[in-house]
Design a protein around this motif. Sequence first.
Motif, PDB file in Angstrom:
ATOM      1  N   ALA A   6      44.600  43.894  51.993  1.00 34.45           N
ATOM      2  CA  ALA A   6      45.605  43.805  50.940  1.00 34.45           C
ATOM      3  C   ALA A   6      46.968  44.258  51.466  1.00 34.45           C
ATOM      4  CB  ALA A   6      45.182  44.664  49.757  1.00 34.45           C
ATOM      5  N   ASP A   7      48.013  43.695  50.913  1.00 34.17           N
ATOM      6  CA  ASP A   7      49.362  44.068  51.285  1.00 34.17           C
ATOM      7  C   ASP A   7      49.724  45.337  50.518  1.00 34.17           C
ATOM      8  OD1 ASP A   7      52.550  42.261  51.250  1.00 34.17           O
ATOM      9  OD2 ASP A   7      51.966  44.241  51.992  1.00 34.17           O
ATOM     10  N   THR A   8      49.897  46.451  51.233  1.00 34.97           N
ATOM     11  CA  THR A   8      50.173  47.707  50.558  1.00 34.97           C
ATOM     12  C   THR A   8      51.569  48.232  50.866  1.00 34.97           C
ATOM     13  OG1 THR A   8      49.206  48.923  52.398  1.00 34.97           O
ATOM     14  CG2 THR A   8      47.742  48.400  50.564  1.00 34.97           C
ATOM     15  N   ARG A   9      52.445  47.344  51.309  1.00 31.10           N
ATOM     16  CA  ARG A   9      53.807  47.784  51.608  1.00 31.10           C
ATOM     17  C   ARG A   9      54.490  48.228  50.333  1.00 31.10           C
ATOM     18  NH1 ARG A   9      56.039  42.609  54.518  1.00 31.10           N
ATOM     19  NH2 ARG A   9      54.876  41.739  52.760  1.00 31.10           N
ATOM     20  N   ARG A  10      55.392  49.208  50.455  1.00 29.24           N
ATOM     21  CA  ARG A  10      56.084  49.718  49.283  1.00 29.24           C
ATOM     22  C   ARG A  10      56.973  48.644  48.685  1.00 29.24           C
ATOM     23  NH1 ARG A  10      58.177  55.862  50.305  1.00 29.24           N
ATOM     24  NH2 ARG A  10      56.172  56.732  50.935  1.00 29.24           N
ATOM     25  N   LEU A  11      57.169  48.766  47.374  1.00 27.16           N
ATOM     26  CA  LEU A  11      58.097  47.850  46.714  1.00 27.16           C
ATOM     27  C   LEU A  11      59.522  48.244  47.089  1.00 27.16           C
ATOM     28  CD1 LEU A  11      56.518  47.666  43.152  1.00 27.16           C
ATOM     29  CD2 LEU A  11      56.166  46.144  45.077  1.00 27.16           C
TER      30      LEU A  11
ATOM     31  N   TYR B 155      41.312  33.420  42.587  1.00 26.56           N
ATOM     32  CA  TYR B 155      42.622  34.049  42.465  1.00 26.56           C
ATOM     33  C   TYR B 155      43.393  33.468  41.285  1.00 26.56           C
ATOM     34  CZ  TYR B 155      42.477  36.835  46.649  1.00 26.56           C
ATOM     35  OH  TYR B 155      42.151  37.793  47.558  1.00 26.56           O
ATOM     36  N   GLU B 177      57.187  49.905  37.715  1.00 26.85           N
ATOM     37  CA  GLU B 177      56.842  48.560  38.166  1.00 26.85           C
ATOM     38  C   GLU B 177      55.480  48.595  38.840  1.00 26.85           C
ATOM     39  OE1 GLU B 177      59.804  46.683  40.628  1.00 26.85           O
ATOM     40  OE2 GLU B 177      58.467  45.034  41.169  1.00 26.85           O
ATOM     41  N   ASN B 179      52.918  45.894  40.977  1.00 26.01           N
ATOM     42  CA  ASN B 179      53.137  44.624  41.663  1.00 26.01           C
ATOM     43  C   ASN B 179      52.392  43.444  41.043  1.00 26.01           C
ATOM     44  OD1 ASN B 179      50.673  45.677  42.570  1.00 26.01           O
ATOM     45  ND2 ASN B 179      50.818  44.692  44.577  1.00 26.01           N
ATOM     46  N   LYS B 180      51.304  43.697  40.311  1.00 29.36           N
ATOM     47  CA  LYS B 180      50.579  42.592  39.671  1.00 29.36           C
ATOM     48  C   LYS B 180      50.184  42.986  38.246  1.00 29.36           C
ATOM     49  CE  LYS B 180      48.130  41.638  44.004  1.00 29.36           C
ATOM     50  NZ  LYS B 180      46.795  41.482  44.586  1.00 29.36           N
ATOM     51  N   HIS B 184      41.934  42.483  41.417  1.00 22.01           N
ATOM     52  CA  HIS B 184      40.483  42.380  41.605  1.00 22.01           C
ATOM     53  C   HIS B 184      39.927  43.766  41.914  1.00 22.01           C
ATOM     54  CE1 HIS B 184      40.683  42.513  46.047  1.00 22.01           C
ATOM     55  NE2 HIS B 184      41.734  41.724  45.947  1.00 22.01           N
ATOM     56  N   ASP B 187      41.095  45.735  44.920  1.00 22.19           N
ATOM     57  CA  ASP B 187      42.522  45.545  45.151  1.00 22.19           C
ATOM     58  C   ASP B 187      43.239  46.887  45.275  1.00 22.19           C
ATOM     59  OD1 ASP B 187      44.394  42.803  43.657  1.00 22.19           O
ATOM     60  OD2 ASP B 187      44.865  44.071  45.384  1.00 22.19           O
ATOM     61  N   VAL B 188      44.548  46.816  45.528  1.00 22.45           N
ATOM     62  CA  VAL B 188      45.374  48.023  45.605  1.00 22.45           C
ATOM     63  C   VAL B 188      46.507  47.879  44.596  1.00 22.45           C
ATOM     64  CG1 VAL B 188      46.682  49.530  47.123  1.00 22.45           C
ATOM     65  CG2 VAL B 188      44.980  48.006  48.085  1.00 22.45           C
ATOM     66  N   VAL B 190      50.056  48.560  43.847  1.00 23.67           N
ATOM     67  CA  VAL B 190      51.274  48.985  44.532  1.00 23.67           C
ATOM     68  C   VAL B 190      52.385  48.981  43.496  1.00 23.67           C
ATOM     69  CG1 VAL B 190      52.938  48.389  46.314  1.00 23.67           C
ATOM     70  CG2 VAL B 190      50.515  48.072  46.751  1.00 23.67           C
ATOM     71  N   ARG B 247      50.471  53.911  45.260  1.00 25.66           N
ATOM     72  CA  ARG B 247      49.523  53.112  46.043  1.00 25.66           C
ATOM     73  C   ARG B 247      48.139  53.604  45.659  1.00 25.66           C
ATOM     74  NH1 ARG B 247      50.585  53.784  51.903  1.00 25.66           N
ATOM     75  NH2 ARG B 247      52.315  52.335  51.662  1.00 25.66           N
ATOM     76  N   PHE B 249      44.149  52.703  45.458  1.00 28.71           N
ATOM     77  CA  PHE B 249      43.069  51.825  45.906  1.00 28.71           C
ATOM     78  C   PHE B 249      41.950  51.824  44.866  1.00 28.71           C
ATOM     79  CE2 PHE B 249      44.290  50.731  50.227  1.00 28.71           C
ATOM     80  CZ  PHE B 249      45.278  51.662  50.497  1.00 28.71           C
ATOM     81  N   LYS B 295      36.176  39.349  42.548  1.00 24.25           N
ATOM     82  CA  LYS B 295      36.422  38.311  43.556  1.00 24.25           C
ATOM     83  C   LYS B 295      35.107  38.008  44.242  1.00 24.25           C
ATOM     84  CE  LYS B 295      39.037  39.553  47.122  1.00 24.25           C
ATOM     85  NZ  LYS B 295      38.986  39.151  48.532  1.00 24.25           N
TER      86      LYS B 295
END
Lengths: 162, 331
Positions: A6-11, B155, B177, B179-180, B184, B187-188, B190, B247, B249, B295
């Motif tokens: 998964a992409d875990t880069r900071r926003l 997805y 904010e 990110n999604k 799933h 998922d993470v 963020v 972040r 997990f 998933k």
Amino acid sequence: MAEAIADTRRLYTKPQNLSDAYGPPNNFLEIDVSNPETVGVGRNRFTTYEIRLKTNLPIFKLKESRVRRRYSDFEWLRGELERESKVVVPPLPGKALIRQLPFRGDDGIFDDSFIEERRQGLEQFLNKVAGHPLAQNERCLHMFLQDESVDKNYTPSKIRQA
Amino acid sequence: MSFFGFGQTAEIDIVLNDAESRKKAEHKTEDGKKDKYFLFYDGETVSGKVNVTLKIPGKRLEHYGIKIEFVGQIELYYDRGNHHEFVSLVKDLARPGELSQSQTFDFDFTHVEKPYESYTGQNVKLRYFLRATISRRLNDISKEMDIVVQTLCTYPEINSSIKMEVGIEDCLHIEFEYNKSKYHLKDVIVGKIYFLLVRIKIKHMEIDIVKRETTGTGPSVYHENDTIAKYEIMDGAPVRGESIPIRLFLAGYELTPTMRDINKKFSVRYYLNLVLIDEEERRYFKQQEITLWRKGDIVRRSMSQQATIAAQRYEGSNSETASARAKEESN
């Protein structure tokens, strides 16, 4: 198709303004209860406490103030807040009715250790209450903290900021 | 099983045909223990054998019929008597008669529909099971075998981020904010919290995952909230302009997919609860729903399998060419 990791880069975040980062915080509020003084003679004695306030919150009209209040003024404030606001008001230090009875070995309610205990409790009470966003909207709190004297015949109202 | 004097009795055993190759999944039972069960997906065939073993050699077993059922049902804990069956298939294995010796019967529930995921919760349970029954005059002999069903998703096409500004007038303004909006189970999350105005004395900030199980309808709706996770994201007092990263997990927590209005009986929804705590232990919070989905691990195999199933469900199509085409496409 499916990502393995998964992409875990900071926003993305806006860089912080340096004066915001290193300047004085916007939440400065200090309240001290000190200098107990017993005034009057005999049966008509009572103790007043100095309440010193320092702040940079815009909701307080004066950024520094110093007033003297007695225990019954605190009781009045607590009653007003309970009735006017939706705040769960913390308790005051005890009323110590037993200490007011005659024939005691110590000085009753003018005993140094009792006054000190009460002073601490009153300070804790004010810090809890004055920092509450809803209590800060009440006219009674501002009158208690910053006006010369408490007018118990005031009209309860909410503070509105322009 | 009871021995009434000289009456014959029997043992039933259910064995799946693909018991060697089929994966097992762990599933929590009602009393909190974890057990392993055979894992099935929607559309998969459930086939196997029912072994009937006579206990007393030489004696016949009289019966009024032997059958096997495949059942999917919802059980509300406060209303145990009523099971709501949403899948109920029966196969008769033997007409009423006699068994003179132990016997094995084959069964096959072809491409059986399993629309919902198995779920064991605080007030409701959804389960699938096979039940083999020998009907008799006084007491039936039956055996149940639970299986676990998982629902897979692909997805989501649209998965917008969640971005909102919230606060208390003149006291605290933040912009959060994530990110999604759909995550799933492995998922993470963020995200970030950006402070626009801080006039209160914040001590720390945490993010909680809250699971809400809703059972009942109309006036008797009951919500059971459970905080699955608490994760501190900030310790100390922030000032204006500061950004705190998130972040989180999800794989480390016991989560199920979001289940909405399952058979009109219950829902399981998940929320992210952002909590700020000030120096006087006052809590300021903002709850936001997220969608969790499961998933699939191996996407290719199910694609060609699904093509085969689809071809067989529609009359007139050539199932062989359809699955061959699907295999080519996925290679």
